[in-house]
Design a protein around this motif. Structure first.
Motif, PDB file in Angstrom:
ATOM      1  N   GLY A  92      80.537   8.362 137.008  1.00 20.81           N
ATOM      2  CA  GLY A  92      81.747   9.170 137.089  1.00 20.81           C
ATOM      3  C   GLY A  92      82.120   9.371 138.542  1.00 20.81           C
ATOM      4  N   LEU A  93      83.019   8.569 139.050  1.00 18.41           N
ATOM      5  CA  LEU A  93      83.389   8.619 140.465  1.00 18.41           C
ATOM      6  C   LEU A  93      84.079   9.944 140.810  1.00 18.41           C
ATOM      7  N   PRO A  94      84.030  10.346 142.083  1.00 14.77           N
ATOM      8  CA  PRO A  94      84.658  11.611 142.489  1.00 14.77           C
ATOM      9  C   PRO A  94      86.147  11.692 142.210  1.00 14.77           C
ATOM     10  N   ASN A  95      86.808  10.547 142.068  1.00 19.61           N
ATOM     11  CA  ASN A  95      88.258  10.586 141.810  1.00 19.61           C
ATOM     12  C   ASN A  95      88.597  10.589 140.323  1.00 19.61           C
ATOM     13  N   ASN A  96      87.565  10.670 139.448  1.00 19.59           N
ATOM     14  CA  ASN A  96      87.866  10.717 138.020  1.00 19.59           C
ATOM     15  C   ASN A  96      88.180  12.172 137.634  1.00 19.59           C
ATOM     16  N   PRO A  97      89.019  12.389 136.635  1.00 15.28           N
ATOM     17  CA  PRO A  97      89.479  13.741 136.315  1.00 15.28           C
ATOM     18  C   PRO A  97      88.393  14.693 135.829  1.00 15.28           C
ATOM     19  N   GLN A  98      87.221  14.170 135.447  1.00 14.97           N
ATOM     20  CA  GLN A  98      86.151  15.033 134.946  1.00 14.97           C
ATOM     21  C   GLN A  98      85.157  15.440 136.036  1.00 14.97           C
ATOM     22  N   PHE A  99      85.337  14.928 137.243  1.00  9.61           N
ATOM     23  CA  PHE A  99      84.418  15.266 138.334  1.00  9.61           C
ATOM     24  C   PHE A  99      84.740  16.671 138.835  1.00  9.61           C
ATOM     25  N   VAL A 100      83.755  17.562 138.811  1.00  6.13           N
ATOM     26  CA  VAL A 100      83.999  18.955 139.190  1.00  6.13           C
ATOM     27  C   VAL A 100      83.482  19.301 140.573  1.00  6.13           C
TER      28      VAL A 100
END
Length: 237
Positions: free
Chosen positions: A132-140
């Motif tokens: 889950g890359l930092p630019n994915n919408p689920q990265f908190v």
């Protein structure tokens, strides 16, 4: 497919739930590690350990150079992320890839990385891994560990309680090798157990927890709601 795999072989690296809940149709399972990443509970889960209205938290991998630019109370002394590599049967590769695309669809993307088996007699293997890359919408992003432990404790989704994911991961990592533990996972699991003891009637919390709550007893407790038992989005083995 890599130094340790014949051409056409498909290897998958699991660093979260795949460690104890493997993909279907594998014929080899090898403990080991990858380098250059940091594992963190910084990915939201709307489809397994939480819901769209109340996302849970699951692990993702962060490239170490980028992680070093972020604030994080947990340090990393070892350049290893432990997990398991699975070799998928050649006649089932397409089926397993479709299964994984569904299982990991919530913000994860495909990458490839060298995998170093715990058994040094086995050559390095090139593995596919979902990140889950930092630019994915689920990265908190970076979170206070105490608040994160509280969040995990109260979260629940179609695949079960979020705390189960954390505690199963802690146990699975400890069983891989002598030095396969993860400081971030261990700290969160320790905090969660203390919080759970404080919240459970008839259970006495450790002294340090009781002292902390005597000073500030404003813990935000949110009860879980009844959810359906674990439902997989693709057929299991």
């Amino acid at each position: 497919m890599g130094e340790g795999g014949a051409p056409g072989e498909f290897w998958l690296f699991g660093y979260g739930s795949l460690i104890w809940k493997p993909p279907p149709h594998y014929d080899q399972r090898i403990p080991g590690f990858i380098k250059g990443y940091v594992r963190r509970f910084w990915q939201a889960s709307e489809d397994h350990r939480g819901t769209p209205e109340a996302p849970g938290r699951v692990v993702t991998l962060i490239e170490r150079p980028f992680w070093e630019t972020l604030e994080d109370v947990h340090s990393v002394s070892d350049d290893k992320v432990w997990g398991v590599a699975y070799r998928i049967r050649p006649d089932k590769v397409e089926e397993v890839q479709q299964y994984l695309d569904i299982r990991e669809i919530n913000g994860y993307s495909i990458h490839y990385t060298p995998f170093y088996p715990a058994d040094r007699e086995i050559p390095t293997i090139r593995c596919m891994v979902y990140i889950g890359l930092p630019n994915n919408p689920q990265f908190v992003g970076s979170q206070d560990p105490e608040r994160l432990a509280e969040h995990i404790l109260r979260s629940k989704g179609p695949s079960g309680e979020n705390k189960e994911y954390l505690l199963m991961l802690e146990r699975a990592l400890e069983e891989l090798a002598i030095d396969s533990g993860d400081e971030h996972i261990l700290d969160l699991a320790t905090r969660l157990r203390k919080l759970e003891a404080q919240c459970t009637p008839g259970v006495t919390a450790p002294p340090e927890v009781e002292e902390a709550f005597a000073v500030d007893n404003e813990l935000n407790r949110v009860g879980t709601t009844d959810e359906q038992e674990e439902v997989e989005k693709a057929s299991q083995q």
